[in-house]
Design a protein around this motif. Sequence first.
Motif, short mmCIF file in Angstrom:
data_model
loop_
_atom_site.label_atom_id
_atom_site.label_comp_id
_atom_site.label_asym_id
_atom_site.label_seq_id
_atom_site.Cartn_x
_atom_site.Cartn_y
_atom_site.Cartn_z
N ARG A 1 4.92 -22.68 53.50
CA ARG A 1 5.17 -22.03 52.21
C ARG A 1 4.09 -20.98 51.91
O ARG A 1 4.39 -19.95 51.29
CB ARG A 1 5.22 -23.09 51.11
CG ARG A 1 5.62 -22.53 49.76
CD ARG A 1 5.84 -23.62 48.74
NE ARG A 1 7.13 -24.28 48.92
CZ ARG A 1 7.28 -25.53 49.33
NH1 ARG A 1 6.21 -26.27 49.61
NH2 ARG A 1 8.48 -26.06 49.46
N GLU B 1 15.17 -26.95 39.96
CA GLU B 1 14.11 -26.93 40.97
C GLU B 1 13.89 -25.53 41.52
O GLU B 1 12.75 -25.12 41.76
CB GLU B 1 14.48 -27.88 42.11
CG GLU B 1 13.43 -27.94 43.21
CD GLU B 1 13.80 -28.91 44.31
OE1 GLU B 1 13.15 -28.88 45.38
OE2 GLU B 1 14.72 -29.72 44.11
N THR B 2 14.96 -24.77 41.71
CA THR B 2 14.83 -23.41 42.23
C THR B 2 14.10 -22.51 41.25
O THR B 2 13.24 -21.70 41.63
CB THR B 2 16.21 -22.84 42.56
OG1 THR B 2 16.88 -23.70 43.48
CG2 THR B 2 16.09 -21.45 43.18
N THR C 1 20.59 -28.41 40.74
CA THR C 1 19.65 -27.82 41.68
C THR C 1 18.98 -26.56 41.15
O THR C 1 17.91 -26.18 41.63
CB THR C 1 20.37 -27.47 42.99
OG1 THR C 1 21.47 -26.57 42.71
CG2 THR C 1 20.93 -28.73 43.64
N GLN D 1 18.16 -28.58 49.38
CA GLN D 1 18.46 -29.77 48.61
C GLN D 1 19.69 -30.48 49.16
O GLN D 1 20.35 -29.98 50.08
CB GLN D 1 18.65 -29.39 47.14
CG GLN D 1 17.47 -28.60 46.57
CD GLN D 1 17.63 -28.27 45.10
OE1 GLN D 1 17.80 -29.16 44.28
NE2 GLN D 1 17.56 -27.00 44.77
N GLU E 1 10.42 -23.36 41.30
CA GLU E 1 9.78 -22.77 42.48
C GLU E 1 9.60 -21.27 42.30
O GLU E 1 8.56 -20.71 42.69
CB GLU E 1 10.65 -23.05 43.71
CG GLU E 1 10.05 -22.63 45.02
CD GLU E 1 9.01 -23.60 45.53
OE1 GLU E 1 8.24 -23.21 46.43
OE2 GLU E 1 8.95 -24.73 45.03
N THR F 1 15.00 -22.99 48.30
CA THR F 1 14.89 -24.45 48.27
C THR F 1 16.00 -25.04 49.12
O THR F 1 17.07 -24.45 49.28
CB THR F 1 14.99 -25.01 46.84
OG1 THR F 1 16.25 -24.60 46.26
CG2 THR F 1 13.86 -24.49 45.98
#
Length: 476
Positions: free
Chosen positions: A126, A262-263, A259, A250, A266, A248
Amino acid sequence: MGTRKHRQRQEQLWVTHTELAEAPGHPFYKQLNELLDGEKFDEFCERECAQFYAKSNGRPSLTPGTYFRLLLIGYFEGIDSERGIAWRAADSLGLREFLRVGLDEETPNHSTISRTRRLMDVETHRKVFLWVLGVIADRGLLKGKAVGVDATTLEANAAMRSIVRRDNGASYEEFLTGLAQQSGVKTPTREDLARIDRKRKKKTSNQEWVSPTDPDARIARMKDGSTHLAHKAEHAVDMTSGAVIAVTLQAADQGDTTTIQETLAETAGNLAHLIEREAKKAPDEEPQVSLDPLTEIVADKGYHSNDAVMHVQQGQARSYIPEPKRGRRQWPGKADEQKAVYANRRRVKGNYGKRLLKKRGELIERSFAHCYETGAMRRVYLRGHENILKRQLIHVGAFNLSLIFRQTLGAGTPRQLRNRPIQLILVIFWRNRPQNVNPAVSRYPSRFPKRRSGVLRHHRLPICRSRIIRGLATGC
């Protein structure tokens, strides 16, 4: 004339260095190495990966810069597996030069690449992805103010025939045999099992079945309508340049409204890192990344829900998410949700919202096409989210690097650079064609090219757009 038989000879025992075969090198990879060397890519990788190397233990290791270059080759050459990357590197003198592997050295085999990937954690991969984001941000290719989000499915490296029950570990055939015996058939045949299977509902539920080889894979419906074990990849794309800000991986059975949180988290973290990086690197210069990031979130109607719209609003952002047809809705005790949904509906119907949604379909689908179709990662050959995400981060990072070369070379991949002369000849040919056509042949309009709004059409050739000269074609 020489013959093949006359060329058969015994190899010499000693060969001088001047007699070895040489290659001029690929111009695309030369430019890529110049970019990586100018930004001190190898020094950065060696500093971040020093903790994973020992001074005296084991066999000679694969240097971090070479390892990440091998993964970049996977995107630029459209190679899906690490075994294929190793074979391609061993077969090409140009790639040897790109990897800085001498003619007297062996190129890394696939087991070395896999071993290096397993030793390095996801955070290190990352960090390399963030390093690429910093490189494109320095060139003004990333703003981060308006962000589009979308997801696609990747076929897992696991077969549907291998799934087992979560409760007792029975295979699919053993489960059907048990059902047949319960119904009174002591020794069921394949026809009996097929008949029982046709009558069942919800045959493959992720709550009941799991893959023993890849527990992270989920049963999902693919774009072509087939059912496979799959993973879900979600991109957050900058609506100005098309750069992927965050990626991401998932579970494929999770909905888009779940979802996206979370994206977006990030994405916010990556943009905050870029803003902090610019403040340290050039505090007196005008920032390239917007100081007011994530103010506009664009997505398709699959992401629309009360919770998703409220989540975006609570993040001090404006949502542009089309609302699916649900009929007239009731809002008892949901005044805040109603206000957020109605505000999103007004924005979507506006002219600016329509332009954003049209641009979202173009930019995000382009990133999917480059990364997973021509980049050959639609089917993954790794298992487990952690392993797949390592490869995916560098794969998408290579796509971001290609944006620089589309701006400088007019081509984002070696194959596109090779095809540019042919495309240029086609465009020049159709632009310089005679405009005065004989009226006698105008009765057959479908046989002759037409020009409408900058698009040249012909009944035998594919659509040639004028922007193809700048290297923005998706299928390259």
